[in-house]
Design an enzyme around this catalytic site. Sequence first.
Site, short mmCIF file in Angstrom:
data_model
loop_
_atom_site.label_atom_id
_atom_site.label_comp_id
_atom_site.label_asym_id
_atom_site.label_seq_id
_atom_site.Cartn_x
_atom_site.Cartn_y
_atom_site.Cartn_z
N ALA A 21 -2.03 -11.45 -13.98
CA ALA A 21 -2.75 -10.29 -13.42
C ALA A 21 -3.71 -9.77 -14.51
CB ALA A 21 -1.80 -9.20 -12.95
N GLY B 221 -8.07 -5.73 -20.79
CA GLY B 221 -7.18 -5.60 -21.95
C GLY B 221 -6.74 -6.97 -22.44
N HIS B 222 -6.35 -7.84 -21.49
CA HIS B 222 -5.95 -9.20 -21.89
C HIS B 222 -7.15 -9.96 -22.47
CE1 HIS B 222 -2.95 -8.43 -18.55
NE2 HIS B 222 -2.16 -8.75 -19.55
N GLY C 272 -1.12 -6.76 -27.64
CA GLY C 272 -1.88 -5.52 -27.48
C GLY C 272 -1.09 -4.31 -27.95
N ASP D 122 1.41 -1.86 -25.75
CA ASP D 122 2.87 -1.95 -25.73
C ASP D 122 3.37 -1.84 -27.16
OD1 ASP D 122 3.30 -2.44 -22.86
OD2 ASP D 122 2.14 -4.24 -23.26
N GLN E 25 6.95 -2.87 -28.09
CA GLN E 25 7.04 -4.33 -28.01
C GLN E 25 6.46 -4.95 -29.28
OE1 GLN E 25 6.27 -6.83 -24.38
NE2 GLN E 25 4.26 -7.07 -25.27
N VAL F 61 -7.43 -1.34 -24.60
CA VAL F 61 -8.69 -1.22 -23.85
C VAL F 61 -8.48 -0.17 -22.76
CG1 VAL F 61 -10.34 -2.43 -22.37
CG2 VAL F 61 -9.33 -3.59 -24.34
N ARG G 226 -5.82 0.23 -19.79
CA ARG G 226 -5.80 -0.86 -18.81
C ARG G 226 -4.39 -1.45 -18.75
NH1 ARG G 226 -10.51 -3.09 -16.70
NH2 ARG G 226 -8.91 -3.71 -15.22
N SER H 84 -1.80 -4.02 -15.92
CA SER H 84 -1.69 -4.72 -14.63
C SER H 84 -1.08 -3.79 -13.59
CB SER H 84 -0.82 -5.97 -14.78
OG SER H 84 -1.36 -6.79 -15.79
O1 PAF Z 1 3.42 -7.90 -22.68
C1 PAF Z 1 3.73 -8.72 -21.79
O2 PAF Z 1 2.95 -9.04 -20.89
C2 PAF Z 1 5.12 -9.35 -21.79
O3 PAF Z 1 6.08 -8.43 -22.23
C3 PAF Z 1 5.18 -10.63 -22.63
C4 PAF Z 1 4.88 -10.38 -24.08
C5 PAF Z 1 4.19 -11.66 -22.07
C6 PAF Z 1 6.57 -11.25 -22.54
O4 PAF Z 1 6.92 -11.58 -21.24
#
Ligand code: PAF
Length: 282
Positions: free
Chosen positions: A33, A37-38, A149, A152, A155, A178, A186, A188
């Site tokens: 998705a 940002g990605h 990014g 998160d 994370q 972003v 941004r 999903s």
């Molecule tokens: O940030 C994400 O989209 C997810 O947590 C990741 C790092 C792809 C792990 O499933």
Amino acid sequence: MTSTITTIDGVRRTVAAAKAEGRRVALVPTMGALHDGHLALVARAREVADLVVVSVFVNPLQFGPKEDFARYPRDLDADLALLDAAGADVLFAPDAAELLPEGRTSTRVVAGPVGGTLEGRIRPGHFDGVLTIVLKLLNAVGPDTAVFGQKDAQQVFLVAQMIRDLDVPVALDVVATVREADGLARSSRNAYLAPGERVLARAVPAALDAAESSADQDVDAMVAAAQGALAGEDGADLEYLAVVDPATFRPVDDGYRGRALVLVAARVGGTRLIDNRFVHLG
Ligand code: PAF
């Protein structure tokens, strides 16, 4: 042209061939998705590597039983088109049978104490699931650099901790969040927001604006200012607002001075939104 690879063996062979030619490899792990940002992560990967691999895998291990795994947006064709335009070399899109043949793993990465705070308190086991799949992706692809990014933030902290703790041979690169024109990060999950909720969602970055504007006062004043920005919005419910030391991810106390990270999570309608901002306290 981005090529799609669905097997671990296939991606390993492609990466091995690139490395044999002295090319550097970057991995951008995603759940698809894809949005701007990605694409900023892909652009960063392009800067640091010669072969850019983007993984798309909606990881069941990081969703709780009542969370949105089944309805998480999935559109691999659209993702491929975006990756092609962004100049990614490989879309690594294993299915569940390839990455999790038994539906789960018996061995799991445990995220440790920070993994049970903030997002991890609201989503128990979430970060164990994230780290387990991130380690599997790193082992499958074997990149020189992994690009994540800052959106998160927890994370990112936990992935960095895992890399250090387990001596994973990869460099971590973190890219700034972003945002939409009105400041919303941004994500999903923004696709879930109904038009009225989308307007309300602006309260999340507004809470961070308020925090930043009060950072010259003490932590309590900063938290109160941020909470105030959300309290005025009917339908935007604060889940947590925390100020942590970025080096430890532990909450700072009132006398703290220096760089801090403000994290916010709020529920707007049925959608959870998270965001964060670095501030300088004192
Ligand atoms: O940030 C994400 O989209 C997810 O947590 C990741 C790092 C792809 C792990 O499933």
